[in-house]
Design a protein around this motif. Sequence first.
Motif, PDB file in Angstrom:
ATOM      1  N   TRP A  45       0.840  -1.195   0.000  1.00 35.17           N
ATOM      2  CA  TRP A  45       0.000   0.000   0.000  1.00 35.17           C
ATOM      3  C   TRP A  45       0.879   1.250   0.000  1.00 35.17           C
ATOM      4  O   TRP A  45       1.778   1.401   0.825  1.00 35.17           O
ATOM      5  CB  TRP A  45      -0.900   0.023   1.242  1.00 35.17           C
ATOM      6  N   ALA A  99      -3.547   0.081  -3.483  1.00 35.71           N
ATOM      7  CA  ALA A  99      -2.693  -1.094  -3.464  1.00 35.71           C
ATOM      8  C   ALA A  99      -1.771  -1.074  -4.674  1.00 35.71           C
ATOM      9  O   ALA A  99      -2.119  -0.558  -5.734  1.00 35.71           O
ATOM     10  CB  ALA A  99      -3.558  -2.354  -3.475  1.00 35.71           C
ATOM     11  N   GLY A 159      -5.723   4.867   5.048  1.00 34.67           N
ATOM     12  CA  GLY A 159      -5.151   4.855   3.709  1.00 34.67           C
ATOM     13  C   GLY A 159      -4.118   5.931   3.457  1.00 34.67           C
ATOM     14  O   GLY A 159      -3.269   5.787   2.565  1.00 34.67           O
ATOM     15  N   THR A 167      -6.462  -4.465   3.696  1.00 29.86           N
ATOM     16  CA  THR A 167      -7.601  -3.718   3.154  1.00 29.86           C
ATOM     17  C   THR A 167      -8.579  -4.710   2.558  1.00 29.86           C
ATOM     18  O   THR A 167      -8.226  -5.856   2.245  1.00 29.86           O
ATOM     19  CB  THR A 167      -7.147  -2.732   2.061  1.00 29.86           C
TER      20      THR A 167
END
Length: 946
Positions: free
Chosen positions: A190, A197, A373, A431
């Motif tokens: 990530w 990704a 994220g 994720t």
Amino acid sequence: MSEDSKKPDYRSTLNLPDTPFPMRGDLPKREPHWVKEWEDKGVYTAIRRASAGRPKFILHDGPPYANGDLHIGHAVNKILKDIVVKTRTMAGFDAPYVPGWDCHGMPIEIRIEKEFGKHLPTDELQRKARAYAETQIDKQRVDFKRLGVLGDWGNPYKTMAYKNEADEIRALGRIVEKGFVFQGLKPVNWCFDCGSALAEAEVEYQDKVDFAVDVAFPISVEDAPALAKAFGLKKLPKPTAIVIWTTTPWTIPSNQALNLHPEFEYALMDAGDRMFVIAKDLIENNANRWKLPSFTLAGTAKGAALDGLRFQHPLAHVHEGFARFSPVYLGDYVTLEQGTGVVHSAPAYGEEDFLSCKAHGMQDADILNPVQGDGVYASWLPFFAGLSIWDANPKIVEKLREAGTLLFAEKFKHSYMHCWRHKTPIIYRATSQWFAGMDRTGHGDTRTLRETALAAIDATQFFPAWGKPRLQNMIAHRPDWTLSRQRQWGVPMAFLVHKETGELHPRTLDLLEAVARRVETGGIESWQTVTAAELLAEIGCAADAPMYLKNKDTLDVWFDSGTTHMHVMLGSHPADHQWPADLYLEGSDQHRGWFHSSLLTGAMLQGRAPYKALLTHGFAVDGEGKKMSKSVGNVVVPQEVSNKLGAEILRLWVASTDYSGDLSIDDEILKRVVEIYRRVRNTLKFLLANISDFDAAADAVPVDQMLEIDRYALALTAQLDAQIRASNAAYEFHPVISKLQNFCAEDLGAFYLDILKDRLYTTAPKSLARRSAQTALSHITRWLVTTMAPFLSFTAEEAWSFITPGSVTVFTELTHEIPAVANADALLHKWTLLREWKVGVTKAIEDLRMQGKVGASLQAELDVWAEGELLSALQSLGDDLRFVTITSRATVHAGAERIEVTPTDHKKCERCWHWRDDVGHDPAHPHVCGRCTSNLYGEGEARAHA
């Protein structure tokens, strides 16, 4: 009037070579003319017509990315592909070449964001990205054509073409139907900057400095008796903890387990006030690092004896948010290379951690995943909420020290994962993504995807062979393929998912086809405008609309290019392909890129690889083997080379370099390539000049009537032709260039043509002797031009225009067939013997020249002695031996082998420059020898051998 003024102009009686083919290539100026002429004449279309009906050979183009100027790596790749296609075409195959471009993906999206700002509406970003990719394709196409690459440039494939986008969605539908696609939580590579990704091919490694920490996990009160028993104690006499070492302190807040190797021996160290559990083999290293004044060994136990024991989180005593246990799970992946032999497990941030915890029953909902994220801790995490993980690292170290669980901390330099685009550190992060399962069995299959892919590798040819174990190893150990990306400029994973369960709609295949139909006419933009309700109504499921949402993910860009065998070979350009392709050709990085993704999609969709063979080339590096870098100043720009030296020189450099390793290039290397080119061009000029008055249809001499050395030249060329055809078929091109260079310089220039000049220039224009030589030269010239055409395409086209004026192109020709010569093996053997012997003659004459006794070799006379096979070979030539040795007399004697060279005492013929005793034999022509008199005024001399 002087005697000299009465001499005839004998030069005018010679058949001196003449051709408008220029000595200087002047490539930078002439090449653009040929590029334009190829386009104006429709050369690629002419090749297609000429190839119709032949066996097909398909090289499927791995698409370059539609962003940025061409670099030297692009030139290597496209030139190699062009060489392959042209060699196969001229070997008798129908080998179309459809160039392509990879158009979606993050680099273009980032480019648009930089130019127009972030957070553009998706439809606007997609519109701008599509327009930008189109401009990049137009720029790159011009540069590819400038390299002499022939292909269907007017109708390339583009992954962003509406039909290709639609068929990619259909390919997704097929792998869903087969059962390979699933959704799950899993650590993926990530990038915080990408917000997405990354595929394995998008990860590179650079050095990074982090905190390395040794952290103690206290044994839980409940499990302390079991730990004591494992080490043979009745109870633990003092506080006891197990110790881990990690270079990622930011993962400590997410720790949920500890990993030990079942077979390693672990020690219970008594360090005075506390006891520590670590691997026995690492006691000394750690005791020194922790600066323990002394310690004793209280007991040992195999890792397996500690299985399931629970230790407390190292921050449990400073905040109730960390009041949890970390159980011991056994794992064979634990090593003794560094640290303590104990691995701390944060399943959200490590692949092995994740698999271990899942194998021990941990559910996705139980996995702690506080890193968001953007790399910032979630608001619910004690102490560190709102901090980026990199900023939190030193604060976590300090909090561990406050908790009394930090044994040691130091700055540590190590190789760490980075994003190949942003050059910033990345992490493993769990994720919710869509995956293609490597160990899943597709419906109707008996093998898993991994097994099918490995079997496909076994069925594939590799050039060079080392590519096979490299790809095998990657497939054997790779994780599930993360298909989803969180981007905008990409083909959508056009799923409708249930709001509550996240499950796919039961009519997903019908929905995907409905989306594909829309995309086929409106591009991926149509996915943005259609609603879930509209799609569901289209398939008769309108009532489901309130419960379903559109999936926002896009497909991994490697799925775009990895499915081109479906949406190009069988989709947009089926007439130009057959499935599977004969060859995929790319750089060595594509074992984890396009080769890899194409293999997996082929295995899922067709049960095999979409290619029969893979060719791998290395990277372009500078003359010292160093990676090219603008900051270092060692970058070679292909456009600059083309403008200065000519693209032909780049083509020759690529062809003459062993591509199985890295390809070195710099100014000095290019200078050497230029010298090779000049030798070949000079040879071509000589050949063309000496057949300028030769009409093969009217003047050719039957092979059995040709002079012996001419038949030898044909046999030698045929032998070389067989070797070159075999090398071309094996995609080994640098030996071909070496052989062609040697053929021009040694076989022709230093031997055959050197001997031939006398006969070409001095015999009667239409005599058998001269026409025999011209017949051989005509075949050799046609063979040389058609053989070199795939490599030196501009020069071959130029030369062919002199051989066959008015022809469209050399590339509609097959490689010229050399006529068969009777007893070719015997002829080759004999003349090989003579050539080896002639080396000694040349040296003996050179010795005499160095003494100042002769000038040119024709001023020398030769007496040679030989025995056996050599004697027979020399005697068989009769008086023609002097033409082979380029002396004015050569006499053979039987006896022990030796060579005697003496200066002639005869006069020099003013026409042929031979020194002969019959110069002036005819008072009417006092300045020429007997054979020149015969050639000029009589029936002409008779020759049989040379």
